[in-house]
Motif scaffolding. Structure first.
Motif, PDB file in Angstrom:
ATOM      1  N   HIS A 147      -8.727  -0.221  51.237  1.00  0.00           N
ATOM      2  CA  HIS A 147     -10.170  -0.045  51.449  1.00  0.00           C
ATOM      3  C   HIS A 147     -10.763  -1.024  52.459  1.00  0.00           C
ATOM      4  CE1 HIS A 147     -10.689  -3.459  48.678  1.00  0.00           C
ATOM      5  NE2 HIS A 147     -11.973  -3.481  49.006  1.00  0.00           N
ATOM      6  N   ASP A 148     -10.180  -2.199  52.596  1.00  0.00           N
ATOM      7  CA  ASP A 148     -10.714  -3.201  53.520  1.00  0.00           C
ATOM      8  C   ASP A 148      -9.858  -3.370  54.774  1.00  0.00           C
ATOM      9  OD1 ASP A 148     -13.123  -3.952  52.456  1.00  0.00           O
ATOM     10  OD2 ASP A 148     -12.354  -5.682  51.363  1.00  0.00           O
TER      11      ASP A 148
ATOM     12  N   GLY B 194     -10.211  -2.148  57.502  1.00  0.00           N
ATOM     13  CA  GLY B 194     -11.119  -2.268  58.638  1.00  0.00           C
ATOM     14  C   GLY B 194     -11.554  -3.693  58.923  1.00  0.00           C
TER      15      GLY B 194
ATOM     16  N   ALA C 126     -16.139  -0.976  57.115  1.00  0.00           N
ATOM     17  CA  ALA C 126     -15.882   0.256  56.372  1.00  0.00           C
ATOM     18  C   ALA C 126     -15.700   1.435  57.322  1.00  0.00           C
ATOM     19  CB  ALA C 126     -17.013   0.526  55.384  1.00  0.00           C
TER      20      ALA C 126
ATOM     21  N   TYR D  74     -14.465   1.107  60.351  1.00  0.00           N
ATOM     22  CA  TYR D  74     -13.128   0.917  60.915  1.00  0.00           C
ATOM     23  C   TYR D  74     -12.051   1.398  59.944  1.00  0.00           C
ATOM     24  CZ  TYR D  74     -14.655  -1.851  64.966  1.00  0.00           C
ATOM     25  OH  TYR D  74     -15.213  -2.266  66.148  1.00  0.00           O
ATOM     26  N   THR D  75     -12.270   1.153  58.656  1.00  0.00           N
ATOM     27  CA  THR D  75     -11.324   1.675  57.656  1.00  0.00           C
ATOM     28  C   THR D  75     -11.202   3.187  57.800  1.00  0.00           C
ATOM     29  OG1 THR D  75     -11.645  -0.111  56.033  1.00  0.00           O
ATOM     30  CG2 THR D  75     -10.923   2.015  55.174  1.00  0.00           C
ATOM     31  N   TYR D  76     -12.337   3.842  57.946  1.00  0.00           N
ATOM     32  CA  TYR D  76     -12.356   5.302  58.099  1.00  0.00           C
ATOM     33  C   TYR D  76     -11.585   5.717  59.356  1.00  0.00           C
ATOM     34  CZ  TYR D  76     -14.226  10.065  58.278  1.00  0.00           C
ATOM     35  OH  TYR D  76     -14.347  11.433  58.306  1.00  0.00           O
TER      36      TYR D  76
ATOM     37  N   ARG E 219      -8.441   8.435  52.401  1.00  0.00           N
ATOM     38  CA  ARG E 219      -9.278   7.764  53.408  1.00  0.00           C
ATOM     39  C   ARG E 219     -10.718   7.661  52.940  1.00  0.00           C
ATOM     40  NH1 ARG E 219     -10.709  11.656  58.040  1.00  0.00           N
ATOM     41  NH2 ARG E 219     -11.991  12.399  56.296  1.00  0.00           N
ATOM     42  N   ASP E 220     -11.269   8.760  52.433  1.00  0.00           N
ATOM     43  CA  ASP E 220     -12.672   8.756  51.999  1.00  0.00           C
ATOM     44  C   ASP E 220     -12.874   7.876  50.771  1.00  0.00           C
ATOM     45  OD1 ASP E 220     -13.064  10.486  54.073  1.00  0.00           O
ATOM     46  OD2 ASP E 220     -13.441  12.260  52.830  1.00  0.00           O
TER      47      ASP E 220
ATOM     48  N   ALA F 122     -12.854   4.378  52.316  1.00  0.00           N
ATOM     49  CA  ALA F 122     -13.869   4.002  53.313  1.00  0.00           C
ATOM     50  C   ALA F 122     -15.295   4.044  52.797  1.00  0.00           C
ATOM     51  CB  ALA F 122     -13.743   4.905  54.542  1.00  0.00           C
TER      52      ALA F 122
END
Length: 410
Positions: free
Chosen positions: A280-281, A283, A310, A312-314, A327-328, A331
């Motif tokens: 999750h982090d 990004g 967040a 960037y994570t996506y 992914r969702d 993110a």
């Protein structure tokens, strides 16, 4: 858990290589996609030995993740001595410590062939003058390939593009044949790249499409233990980015999975939410430590950059095939039910239960964990704060209540 999760592992490695590139860009000014360019050069060189199939995929995976221990090395070694210059140490010494850490870390990745000592020796010199003083015939072929590809990409980054860069690279390789690089690897490079035009794709980014054409992005089925190892590998890279969050991703993954199991999720979805928690982090790798570790209140501009993590994570996880759900879940952990979260401003109608769980668990983990600047809060105090957030329309009140029950006896 008997059910197994199917993952595009090479795509996940490629996505992680972007996150590692952000660290290298921050420290040694290597432009983005370094890991992917090293992978592309490596697999093109592999044509010389007619390496194919599982071996070729494993070479690409090693190349993508050759610097997987950069954040760990920086955290555990460079920060012990504030006098050490990070940029100088990484660019000149190429210390063997990040190779040692990286070799150990990579054992968590499910390779199909034997890649022992590939990461460990990827900075060795053919003549035995490298960090471990191994000569070319004592070094695995993949390590020798990655060493040359890594060096060439750094040189290309510093000398620009076009014929001048190509001519310099050619001269450098010939000058350092049987010194830095063994003759066989030099021959393999010139076999793959016969002229400047064949090398130009590395600067115009068309190489990435060619990389994935050569290395098929096939999903692989993993049991729970392997899936957890993969998740922990990536979480460790993220958590070493900052001493402020040394176990945050692992903690979120563990608690999210425990909670999902507590409320009745099946094994596949428990695995998915563990993986989402671990990633999750990711990004945050694109956010500078001067912001992540700033002891004072962030300025509006700094907070805006922090919020981008967040997003960037996506973007990073969007590179992985058929990974949209995980992914969702990963993110959207800073989204709020009232639409005032970030980075997408999702509303309650747009946030499903796993995404709401991740938001609550992220808060719970952040509040209860110890950090260098604070002692973690108690379970009771944290739950009171979550309930208050629920009343304000930030988080799901049902999940907040169940978190109180789930973690109350721990």
């Amino acid at each position: 858990m008997k059910e197994e999760l199917s993952i595009d592992i090479i795509g996940l490695a490629g996505a992680c290589s972007y996150a590692l590139d952000c660290i290298e860009a921050e420290l040694v000014n290597i432009k983005n996609k370094h890991g992917k360019r090293v992978a592309y050069i490596s697999i093109r060189m592999a044509e010389y030995w007619k390496i194919q199939g599982d071996e070729l995929q494993d070479l690409a995976m090693c190349a993508l993740l050759h610097d997987n221990a950069l954040t760990q090395y920086i955290s555990e070694e460079l920060k012990k001595d504030s006098v050490i210059n990070c940029k100088k140490d990484l660019s000149e010494k190429k210390t063997n410590l990040h190779c040692i850490y990286g070799e150990k870390n990579i054992t968590k990745i499910p390779f199909k062939t034997d890649v022992s000592n590939v990461i460990l020796y990827h900075h060795e010199h053919a003549d035995g003058t490298g960090p471990f003083q191994k000569k070319w015939n004592e070094i695995p072929l993949f390590a020798r390939i990655i060493h040359l590809a890594d060096t060439i990409d750094i040189i290309g980054n510093n000398t620009g593009s076009g014929n001048n860069s190509w001519n310099f690279i050619c001269q450098y390789l010939l000058k350092n044949r049987d010194g830095l690089f063994d003759s066989e690897c030099v021959n393999a490079f010139f076999h793959a790249f016969t002229h400047s035009e064949s090398f130009i794709c590395l600067s115009d980014n068309s190489f990435e499409m060619k990389l994935w054409e050569i290395i098929p992005r096939q999903k692989q089925v993993f049991d729970w233990k392997t899936c957890k190892n993969v998740a922990d590998f990536f979480a460790k890279i993220v958590d070493y980015k900052s001493s402020f969050t040394s176990r945050h991703s692992i903690g979120v993954a563990e608690k999210a999975a425990f909670f999902a199991q507590y409320i009745g999720y099946d094994s596949i979805n428990v695995q998915k939410i563990y993986l989402a928690g671990a990633l999750h982090d990711i990004g945050k790798m694109a956010v500078g430590n001067e912001i992540l570790e700033k002891p004072d209140k962030l300025t509006d501009d700094e907070f805006s950059k922090m919020k981008n993590h967040a997003g960037y994570t996506y973007l990073i996880l969007s590179e992985v095939n058929d990974f949209e759900e995980i992914r969702d879940w990963a993110a959207f952990h800073h989204e709020k039910l009232n639409g005032k979260g970030y980075p997408f401003g999702k509303t309650a109608a747009e946030l499903n239960e796993p995404e709401r769980i991740m938001a609550c668990i992220d808060i719970y983990q952040a509040l209860t964990e110890d950090r260098p600047y604070k002692k973690g809060l108690s379970h009771e105090k944290t739950c009171e704060m979550l309930d208050d957030m629920a009343q304000k329309g930030f988080v799901d009140s049902d999940i907040s209540k169940k978190i109180r029950e789930c973690f109350g006896g721990i």
